[in-house]
Each structure stands twice: as C-alpha cells, then as structure tokens.
Design a protein around this motif. Structure first.
Motif, short mmCIF file in Angstrom:
data_model
loop_
_atom_site.label_atom_id
_atom_site.label_comp_id
_atom_site.label_asym_id
_atom_site.label_seq_id
_atom_site.Cartn_x
_atom_site.Cartn_y
_atom_site.Cartn_z
N ARG A 25 35.19 5.53 65.69
CA ARG A 25 35.98 4.37 64.56
C ARG A 25 36.85 4.60 64.48
NH1 ARG A 25 33.30 5.53 58.75
NH2 ARG A 25 35.93 3.92 58.00
N ALA A 26 37.74 3.45 64.13
CA ALA A 26 38.89 3.08 64.44
C ALA A 26 39.99 4.51 63.14
CB ALA A 26 39.82 1.79 63.62
N GLY A 27 39.52 4.55 62.48
CA GLY A 27 40.12 5.92 61.15
C GLY A 27 39.13 5.06 59.78
N THR A 28 40.14 5.67 58.62
CA THR A 28 39.52 5.34 57.22
C THR A 28 39.55 4.12 56.70
OG1 THR A 28 41.06 6.57 56.66
CG2 THR A 28 39.37 8.04 57.34
N ASP A 29 40.59 4.14 56.95
CA ASP A 29 41.20 2.56 56.62
C ASP A 29 40.64 1.00 57.68
OD1 ASP A 29 42.75 2.89 58.91
OD2 ASP A 29 44.73 2.07 57.87
N ARG A 30 40.65 1.63 58.87
CA ARG A 30 39.19 0.26 59.63
C ARG A 30 38.54 0.51 60.14
NH1 ARG A 30 42.76 0.08 64.58
NH2 ARG A 30 44.11 2.01 64.29
N MET A 31 37.85 -0.56 60.38
CA MET A 31 36.76 0.34 61.29
C MET A 31 36.76 -0.41 63.14
SD MET A 31 34.36 1.14 59.18
CE MET A 31 32.43 1.02 60.41
N ALA A 32 37.80 -1.77 63.28
CA ALA A 32 37.16 -2.37 64.30
C ALA A 32 38.94 -1.83 65.39
CB ALA A 32 38.12 -3.10 64.37
N ASP A 98 24.60 -4.99 71.62
CA ASP A 98 25.51 -5.78 70.16
C ASP A 98 25.34 -6.40 69.31
OD1 ASP A 98 28.22 -5.29 71.81
OD2 ASP A 98 28.09 -7.46 72.17
N LYS A 99 25.14 -5.48 67.90
CA LYS A 99 24.79 -5.89 66.69
C LYS A 99 24.76 -7.24 66.16
CE LYS A 99 24.70 -3.67 62.14
NZ LYS A 99 25.40 -2.97 60.97
N GLN A 100 23.10 -7.34 65.82
CA GLN A 100 23.65 -8.48 65.55
C GLN A 100 23.09 -8.42 64.18
OE1 GLN A 100 19.35 -10.20 67.67
NE2 GLN A 100 20.19 -9.47 69.90
N SER A 101 23.36 -8.22 63.46
CA SER A 101 23.16 -8.21 62.45
C SER A 101 24.89 -7.97 61.65
CB SER A 101 21.93 -8.08 61.79
OG SER A 101 20.72 -8.06 61.96
N ASP A 102 25.42 -8.63 60.41
CA ASP A 102 26.65 -8.47 60.12
C ASP A 102 26.28 -7.68 58.02
OD1 ASP A 102 28.88 -8.03 59.07
OD2 ASP A 102 29.47 -10.29 59.08
N ALA A 103 26.47 -5.82 58.29
CA ALA A 103 26.63 -5.56 57.15
C ALA A 103 27.90 -4.87 56.85
CB ALA A 103 24.98 -4.26 58.19
N GLY A 104 28.68 -5.90 56.82
CA GLY A 104 29.60 -5.57 56.73
C GLY A 104 30.23 -5.14 56.96
N GLU A 105 30.88 -4.65 58.74
CA GLU A 105 31.29 -3.95 60.17
C GLU A 105 32.64 -4.50 59.68
OE1 GLU A 105 28.49 -3.05 62.01
OE2 GLU A 105 27.59 -4.29 60.45
N LEU A 106 33.64 -5.51 58.96
CA LEU A 106 34.57 -4.99 58.95
C LEU A 106 35.10 -4.80 57.33
CD1 LEU A 106 35.72 -8.13 61.29
CD2 LEU A 106 35.72 -5.09 61.93
N PHE A 107 36.58 -4.33 57.40
CA PHE A 107 37.44 -4.04 55.79
C PHE A 107 37.77 -5.06 55.41
CE2 PHE A 107 37.23 0.87 56.42
CZ PHE A 107 36.23 1.02 56.17
N GLU A 108 37.57 -5.50 54.42
CA GLU A 108 38.37 -6.28 54.11
C GLU A 108 39.54 -6.98 54.93
OE1 GLU A 108 37.18 -9.10 51.70
OE2 GLU A 108 35.44 -8.49 52.12
N ALA A 109 40.29 -6.33 54.66
CA ALA A 109 41.96 -6.40 55.25
C ALA A 109 41.61 -6.55 56.42
CB ALA A 109 42.75 -4.85 54.91
N GLU A 110 40.10 -6.86 56.99
CA GLU A 110 40.21 -6.64 58.79
C GLU A 110 40.10 -7.46 59.07
OE1 GLU A 110 38.69 -2.97 61.64
OE2 GLU A 110 37.46 -3.11 59.17
#
Length: 217
Positions: A25-32, A98-110
């Motif tokens: 993952r990108a880091g603790t503050d972002r996923m993508a 590619d995952k087909q269900s969104d389970a909060g894949e991104l943080f709000e800021a992203e």
C-alpha cells in the motif's frame, strides 16, 4: 520451497504463494500508490516468478491509480483507483483480477483526486490444468465468484482463492467443486491456523486450506 519439496520427495512440485489483501500500500495516510510504484512492485514479482517457475505467485493486492484511465471532469476527479491482484506464473503475468466490491478502498482525502472503480471480469483462470477462481475480501461476502459462475452457466472451479483482510469464510458462498480446494489468506489473522477446522469457519482463524467434502455448486 524447493528444499522442502526435495525433502518430501516431490518430483514435480506445483506451489501456490498467496498473500493477504493490502500487502502493498502507499502508506499510512493513503491507500492508492502511483501507477509507477505498482509497475515497480509487479516487475519485482515477475522476476521472482522467473526464479520459481513451478510456483503460482499472487502477492496479495495493490491499490493503485490507473493513470491511463482518467475520470471525466464531470466527476471533478483525476484518476481511476483499482484494488488488484496480479497473478504470475513462469515469469509471466497470467491474470489480473480487480476487486468488484467497494469496502472503503480509499481514504477520504484521496477521494478528492481519485474514484474507486470496481472490476467486472470473471475471476477465473487456468494454471497447471486446473481452474482457479479468485475473490478479494468483500467480494467473498457478496458471493461474487459463485454468483458470476452461476449466472454464466459455468462449472464450479477446482481451487477457490480468497484474498482477505478480515473476511469470514462462508460455506454458502464457496465456488469450488466437490473435492476441490479453498485457499484463504487473511490479513486479519494474527495467528493463522496450520490445521484449520472444517468450513464454515466463522469465528476462528480464516487463513488455511480446506478440501471440500460436502460443498459444491
């Protein structure tokens, strides 16, 4: 892996390495992560696959920005974000799911600059003359693989792979045939079981391998 196979006198081993969701993952503050970072990681996995051609290697999932697929400006976002499992064998990319269900894949800021886009590809591929099916976390809770097989009139798979991050095994949503295997690796397990109990395994460790004796679609 090779030394263990030699010890067990397995002449032509076929091995599966399956890591949990979000291993990279990108880091603790972002996923993508940027697409360039994804390409560096998958290039390293490809090299590893070349060293171990007898192994199917699935390094968990990567959440990444598909910069070649920008979101229309109508959405005021720049990039498509995906949560993908890259599957390598013999030094080649065999399949991408590619995952087909969104389970909060991104943080709000992203979400200000990217939008998660779900995949729509049937998660089935063939390796070593066996049909494999794959799901990522919430996909399994929603029976994505099983339902997609049924809707397309396709047979159950030989091996059902589940890449998780705290998702329970659900016997009613297994997509493997009678006598087939379920292989689940889950980032939510701190103490994986080396001898997992029979499915359904709702409360105990989720990580393990099961041979189906009574479940099939």
């Amino acid at each position: 892996m090779r030394s263990e196979c030699e010890r067990l006198q397995i002449a032509d081993p076929k091995l599966v390495f399956l890591a949990p969701e979000h291993l990279f993952r990108a880091g603790t503050d972002r996923m993508a992560m940027p697409e360039a970072s994804m390409k560096r990681i998958t290039a390293a996995v490809k090299q590893l696959s070349q060293r171990f051609p007898e192994a199917l290697i699935i390094p968990g999932t990567l959440v990444w920005l598909d910069e070649a697929q920008p979101i229309p400006q109508l959405f005021k976002r720049k990039h498509v974000a995906r949560n993908s499992a890259f599957i390598y064998a013999g030094g080649k990319l065999l399949f991408r799911y590619d995952k087909q269900s969104d389970a909060g894949e991104l943080f709000e800021a992203e979400k200000q600059v990217a939008k998660f886009v779900s995949g729509d590809r049937l998660g089935v591929f063939t390796w070593n003359q066996k049909r494999f099916g794959i799901e990522i976390c919430l996909d399994h809770s929603r029976a994505v693989l099983r339902d997609n097989l049924e809707q397309r009139g396709k047979a159950a798979v030989d091996v059902h792979l589940i890449i998780g991050s705290s998702v329970a095994n659900k016997d009613s949503k297994i997509a493997a045939r009678f006598g087939g295997l379920v292989v689940h690796t889950d980032g939510g397990d701190t103490k994986p079981s080396h001898a997992p109990p029979p499915l359904p395994n709702q409360q105990g460790p989720r990580t393990g391998v099961w041979k189906l004796k009574a479940l099939a679609i």
